[in-house]
Design a protein around this motif. Structure first.
Motif, PDB file in Angstrom:
ATOM      1  N   GLN A 195      -7.713  11.022  -4.005  1.00 62.76           N
ATOM      2  CA  GLN A 195      -7.270   9.809  -3.328  1.00 62.76           C
ATOM      3  C   GLN A 195      -5.887   9.966  -2.694  1.00 62.76           C
ATOM      4  N   TRP A 196      -5.292  11.142  -2.798  1.00 62.32           N
ATOM      5  CA  TRP A 196      -3.996  11.365  -2.182  1.00 62.32           C
ATOM      6  C   TRP A 196      -4.140  11.401  -0.661  1.00 62.32           C
ATOM      7  N   ARG A 197      -3.111  10.953   0.013  1.00 57.60           N
ATOM      8  CA  ARG A 197      -3.137  10.887   1.474  1.00 57.60           C
ATOM      9  C   ARG A 197      -1.867  11.550   2.013  1.00 57.60           C
ATOM     10  N   PRO A 198      -1.979  12.360   3.067  1.00 55.79           N
ATOM     11  CA  PRO A 198      -0.770  12.947   3.654  1.00 55.79           C
ATOM     12  C   PRO A 198       0.182  11.858   4.153  1.00 55.79           C
ATOM     13  N   GLU A 199       1.455  12.177   4.179  1.00 59.26           N
ATOM     14  CA  GLU A 199       2.420  11.242   4.746  1.00 59.26           C
ATOM     15  C   GLU A 199       2.115  10.999   6.218  1.00 59.26           C
TER      16      GLU A 199
ATOM     17  N   GLN B  41       4.406   6.603   3.272  1.00 59.21           N
ATOM     18  CA  GLN B  41       4.012   7.508   2.196  1.00 59.21           C
ATOM     19  C   GLN B  41       3.200   6.736   1.168  1.00 59.21           C
ATOM     20  N   THR B  42       1.997   7.217   0.887  1.00 58.12           N
ATOM     21  CA  THR B  42       1.151   6.594  -0.124  1.00 58.12           C
ATOM     22  C   THR B  42       1.463   7.199  -1.488  1.00 58.12           C
ATOM     23  N   PRO B  43       1.815   6.374  -2.488  1.00 58.57           N
ATOM     24  CA  PRO B  43       2.124   6.924  -3.818  1.00 58.57           C
ATOM     25  C   PRO B  43       0.940   7.682  -4.395  1.00 58.57           C
ATOM     26  N   TRP B  44       1.240   8.743  -5.113  1.00 57.59           N
ATOM     27  CA  TRP B  44       0.204   9.523  -5.759  1.00 57.59           C
ATOM     28  C   TRP B  44      -0.265   8.838  -7.031  1.00 57.59           C
ATOM     29  N   GLY B  45      -1.556   8.924  -7.269  1.00 60.32           N
ATOM     30  CA  GLY B  45      -2.122   8.505  -8.539  1.00 60.32           C
ATOM     31  C   GLY B  45      -2.626   9.712  -9.299  1.00 60.32           C
ATOM     32  N   THR B  46      -3.420   9.474 -10.324  1.00 55.80           N
ATOM     33  CA  THR B  46      -3.924  10.578 -11.140  1.00 55.80           C
ATOM     34  C   THR B  46      -5.074  11.322 -10.470  1.00 55.80           C
ATOM     35  N   ASP B  47      -5.725  10.680  -9.490  1.00 58.41           N
ATOM     36  CA  ASP B  47      -6.890  11.280  -8.821  1.00 58.41           C
ATOM     37  C   ASP B  47      -6.441  11.913  -7.508  1.00 58.41           C
ATOM     38  N   ALA B  48      -6.375  13.228  -7.467  1.00 61.13           N
ATOM     39  CA  ALA B  48      -5.891  13.932  -6.283  1.00 61.13           C
ATOM     40  C   ALA B  48      -6.796  13.716  -5.076  1.00 61.13           C
TER      41      ALA B  48
ATOM     42  N   GLY C 155      -7.303   1.490  -7.995  1.00 63.15           N
ATOM     43  CA  GLY C 155      -7.967   2.046  -6.836  1.00 63.15           C
ATOM     44  C   GLY C 155      -6.986   2.456  -5.766  1.00 63.15           C
ATOM     45  N   PRO C 156      -7.462   3.172  -4.748  1.00 64.14           N
ATOM     46  CA  PRO C 156      -6.572   3.710  -3.721  1.00 64.14           C
ATOM     47  C   PRO C 156      -6.000   2.613  -2.830  1.00 64.14           C
ATOM     48  N   ALA C 157      -4.796   2.865  -2.345  1.00 67.89           N
ATOM     49  CA  ALA C 157      -4.220   1.983  -1.339  1.00 67.89           C
ATOM     50  C   ALA C 157      -4.956   2.169  -0.021  1.00 67.89           C
ATOM     51  N   ALA C 158      -4.995   1.123   0.761  1.00 67.84           N
ATOM     52  CA  ALA C 158      -5.620   1.209   2.075  1.00 67.84           C
ATOM     53  C   ALA C 158      -4.796   2.120   2.982  1.00 67.84           C
ATOM     54  N   ALA C 159      -5.425   2.616   4.011  1.00 72.56           N
ATOM     55  CA  ALA C 159      -4.721   3.412   5.010  1.00 72.56           C
ATOM     56  C   ALA C 159      -3.969   2.495   5.968  1.00 72.56           C
ATOM     57  N   PRO C 160      -2.818   2.934   6.480  1.00 74.42           N
ATOM     58  CA  PRO C 160      -2.138   2.143   7.506  1.00 74.42           C
ATOM     59  C   PRO C 160      -3.003   2.019   8.751  1.00 74.42           C
ATOM     60  N   GLU C 161      -2.749   0.949   9.493  1.00 75.86           N
ATOM     61  CA  GLU C 161      -3.448   0.725  10.757  1.00 75.86           C
ATOM     62  C   GLU C 161      -2.419   0.841  11.893  1.00 75.86           C
ATOM     63  N   PHE C 162      -2.558   1.889  12.718  1.00 78.31           N
ATOM     64  CA  PHE C 162      -1.663   2.088  13.855  1.00 78.31           C
ATOM     65  C   PHE C 162      -2.411   1.640  15.110  1.00 78.31           C
ATOM     66  N   LEU C 163      -2.036   0.499  15.634  1.00 77.32           N
ATOM     67  CA  LEU C 163      -2.776  -0.149  16.720  1.00 77.32           C
ATOM     68  C   LEU C 163      -1.871  -0.194  17.943  1.00 77.32           C
ATOM     69  N   ASP C 164      -1.950   0.863  18.729  1.00 82.02           N
ATOM     70  CA  ASP C 164      -1.022   1.062  19.845  1.00 82.02           C
ATOM     71  C   ASP C 164      -1.666   0.550  21.137  1.00 82.02           C
TER      72      ASP C 164
END
Length: 307
Positions: free
Chosen positions: A243-247, A234-241, A24-33
């Motif tokens: 689920q890709w996330r921009p850097e 940078q989130t590593p790419w998997g086979t399902d595009a 499954g996809p990696a979680a998104a980073p949390e930027f808590l400023d």
């Protein structure tokens, strides 16, 4: 992993590519400023507090008013208190301890389980770390919704052995830690946490000596207490595009907390012209750092698990 040859972390055992522990996809980073968001709590005494969380921890960051009661409660587990700099200070107490525990920063304080109170004795920043199985505190986090379901790539917290001599107030002052070119940072651990109380630096980080790396199954929380940083993730790419996330190249001020999920590739770059200060937090403790002789400064009090 990519480390410069003179980076002590180049000696760590690594794998050649991210190897997530779950599908499954990696979680998104949390930027808590916190420098641009309103506090979650303003105490009756006027102290400002932000409450955020990761998978296994809750972080309470306080900009205190001197003399204010900033924490009063009972916990089933230890908490860690970071007394950030020379202008920070606390007076801690608990019902089973006759003496108050007065600490001036910079320092790391371990508070035993049970009831305790913390009063700020200065105006400098204070950060508390609490296990996320303290459910009332986890629910108070401003980003609690991000963890409505556990993140499958993050290993659940398995507390390490109990401290030698039992639970008690423990204080580790950064002034007591000599420089050692063979040691990476100033690392302390408890049963549930590992903190690298990195020394402040002046000026930007050399952009030709960054350190992109990843973690298989644990989050990294980068607490910025001075200066300005860019977190490159940078989130590593998997086979399902789908689920890709921009850097991410997220600029954050101070104070702020960024939760970096596995197995993303990441590095943090100080860009401020003045003092920049980052403190790294992990829950649970890291096995790879713990395996390096002399890196964990309180290893004699908090033993590692036996194989």
């Amino acid at each position: 992993m990519t480390y410069a040859k003179d980076d002590l972390r180049s000696a760590l055992t690594t794998t050649s590519a991210p190897a997530p522990r779950a599908t499954g996809p990696a979680a998104a980073p949390e930027f808590l400023d916190f420098s641009i968001t309103a506090p979650d709590v303003v105490t009756p005494g006027g102290s400002r507090q932000w409450i955020v969380r990761g998978q296994n921890f809750v972080l309470i960051h306080t900009e205190p008013v001197p003399g204010d009661l900033i924490f009063s409660g009972e916990l089933a587990s230890e908490q860690v208190v970071l007394v950030i700099d020379e202008s920070s200070g606390i007076r801690g107490s608990s019902p089973d301890s006759a003496d108050a525990h007065t600490v001036n920063g910079p320092a790391l304080v371990v508070v035993p389980p049970g009831a305790s109170e913390l009063v700020s004795t200065g105006s400098g920043q204070i950060t508390q770390l609490i296990q996320s199985d303290e459910l009332d505190w986890a629910a108070r986090a401003s980003n609690a919704g991000s963890y409505a379901q556990p993140h499958p790539h993050v290993a659940p917290l398995q507390p390490w052995p109990e401290p030698v001599g039992g639970y008690r107030w423990r204080t580790y002052r950064m002034a007591d830690v000599p420089d050692d070119p063979k040691r990476f940072g100033r690392i302390f651990r408890t049963r549930a946490f590992m903190v690298n109380f990195i020394r402040p630096n002046n000026g930007p980080r050399n952009p030709h000596k960054l350190s992109p790396h990843f973690h298989d199954d644990f989050e990294q929380c980068s607490l910025i207490v001075a200066g300005t940083y860019v977190h490159h993730i940078q989130t590593p790419w998997g086979t399902d595009a789908d689920q890709w996330r921009p850097e991410d190249h997220a600029r954050v001020g101070s104070p702020s907390a960024t939760v970096i999920p596995p197995p993303t590739v990441h590095t943090s770059q100080a860009i401020g012209s003045g003092v920049n200060h980052l403190i790294d937090i992990f829950s649970g403790p890291r096995h790879d750092f713990s395996a390096q002789p002399g890196w964990v400064l309180n290893a004699d009090e908090y033993p590692a698990p036996r194989d």
